[in-house]
Structure formats: structure tokens, C-alpha cells
Design a protein around this motif. Sequence first.
Motif, PDB file in Angstrom:
ATOM      1  N   ASP A  62      44.087  42.287  42.117  1.00 12.72           N
ATOM      2  CA  ASP A  62      45.308  42.617  42.464  1.00 12.72           C
ATOM      3  C   ASP A  62      45.384  43.547  43.675  1.00 12.72           C
ATOM      4  N   GLY A  63      44.203  44.039  44.057  1.00 11.07           N
ATOM      5  CA  GLY A  63      43.727  45.202  45.033  1.00 11.07           C
ATOM      6  C   GLY A  63      43.995  46.622  44.576  1.00 11.07           C
ATOM      7  N   LYS A  64      43.965  46.663  43.131  1.00 10.89           N
ATOM      8  CA  LYS A  64      44.022  47.966  42.719  1.00 10.89           C
ATOM      9  C   LYS A  64      42.501  48.520  42.324  1.00 10.89           C
ATOM     10  N   VAL A  65      42.428  49.882  42.338  1.00 13.00           N
ATOM     11  CA  VAL A  65      41.047  50.194  41.914  1.00 13.00           C
ATOM     12  C   VAL A  65      40.663  49.819  40.556  1.00 13.00           C
ATOM     13  N   LYS A  66      39.473  49.378  40.261  1.00 16.96           N
ATOM     14  CA  LYS A  66      39.101  49.137  38.804  1.00 16.96           C
ATOM     15  C   LYS A  66      38.625  50.078  38.130  1.00 16.96           C
ATOM     16  N   ASN A  67      38.682  50.541  36.869  1.00 15.51           N
ATOM     17  CA  ASN A  67      37.967  51.089  35.733  1.00 15.51           C
ATOM     18  C   ASN A  67      37.407  50.744  34.882  1.00 15.51           C
ATOM     19  N   SER A  68      37.176  49.301  34.877  1.00 14.50           N
ATOM     20  CA  SER A  68      36.526  48.537  33.810  1.00 14.50           C
ATOM     21  C   SER A  68      36.200  47.121  34.396  1.00 14.50           C
ATOM     22  N   PRO A  69      35.084  46.679  34.055  1.00 14.17           N
ATOM     23  CA  PRO A  69      34.872  45.248  34.859  1.00 14.17           C
ATOM     24  C   PRO A  69      35.663  44.330  34.206  1.00 14.17           C
ATOM     25  N   ASN A  70      35.708  43.178  34.862  1.00 12.19           N
ATOM     26  CA  ASN A  70      36.426  42.040  34.198  1.00 12.19           C
ATOM     27  C   ASN A  70      35.893  41.700  32.960  1.00 12.19           C
ATOM     28  N   THR A  71      36.515  41.020  32.169  1.00  9.81           N
ATOM     29  CA  THR A  71      36.111  40.053  31.078  1.00  9.81           C
ATOM     30  C   THR A  71      35.626  38.822  31.551  1.00  9.81           C
ATOM     31  N   LEU A  72      34.234  38.499  31.416  1.00  2.00           N
ATOM     32  CA  LEU A  72      33.955  37.194  31.737  1.00  2.00           C
ATOM     33  C   LEU A  72      34.348  36.151  30.836  1.00  2.00           C
ATOM     34  N   THR A  73      34.663  34.845  31.470  1.00  3.80           N
ATOM     35  CA  THR A  73      34.957  33.779  30.897  1.00  3.80           C
ATOM     36  C   THR A  73      34.142  32.457  31.509  1.00  3.80           C
ATOM     37  N   MET A  74      34.557  31.194  30.912  1.00  5.78           N
ATOM     38  CA  MET A  74      33.752  30.109  31.436  1.00  5.78           C
ATOM     39  C   MET A  74      33.947  29.775  33.015  1.00  5.78           C
ATOM     40  N   ASP A  75      34.909  30.313  33.639  1.00  5.69           N
ATOM     41  CA  ASP A  75      35.231  30.363  34.880  1.00  5.69           C
ATOM     42  C   ASP A  75      33.924  31.156  35.746  1.00  5.69           C
TER      43      ASP A  75
END
Length: 116
Positions: A62-75
Motif C-alpha cells: 500500500d506504499g506505507k512504511v512497514k514496521n513488521s514483515p509480511n506474514t508468509l502464505t502459500m503465495d
Amino acid sequence: MAITDSFTKWLLSYLSDNPWYEEGYKSSLTPDESFFQTLFMMSPYKETRHDYLHYVDWTSQDGKVKNSPNTLTMDDYDAMKNSGYLMARKFDMDVEKKVILKLSADNILLEKNVKS
């Protein structure tokens, strides 16, 4: 986290010479997430860091600064499997259990950062 003997000596010396640093973390909300990391980036060793072990997805959709990594999925499975990294983070059983089970079945090492 793995640190060298020389950094350990620097760290212990710094803490001994600067008791205010440790004192300031006694009432911190997130001491475990920044105590050593901040010291490392203040040290003369900050340019020696290497990230050889973990697959972590910090991309922002979404273009926002992240303060946590993405949760990984089968994708993310193929990217993790082909990354050459030994471990991956972050997983959440409530988001998707299937990727955790698939990686476990494939004998891929998982970081013990799985939310159960």
C-alpha cells in the motif's frame, strides 16, 4: 542473531562505560527488539552485518512504511523455497496453516516465530 567475539568485547566495554544505556531500557516497551540492534548500529561494526539466513518479506503493498514483515502464505512458498535462505519469517497459524505444514513436510527449517 549471531555476533562476533570482537563485537561482544566492544558491546561489554560500551555497556560498562555507559551505564545510562542499560538503565534507559529498564522501562522500555520493546527492549528485546532494539537493545542489541541499536548498540550494533552505534558500533564500529555496523558495516559488517550480513543477512544470509532469513527469508523475510518487507514489501509494502500500500506504499506505507512497514514496521513488521509480511506474514508468509502459500503465495510465498516458491520464493522461499528458491531463495537459498535457511529460515523464513513470519508465519501465523491463524492466517494460513497450510504453508507451515508444507514447509515442515518438505523438511525446510522454520524460525521458531510461529504463532500458535
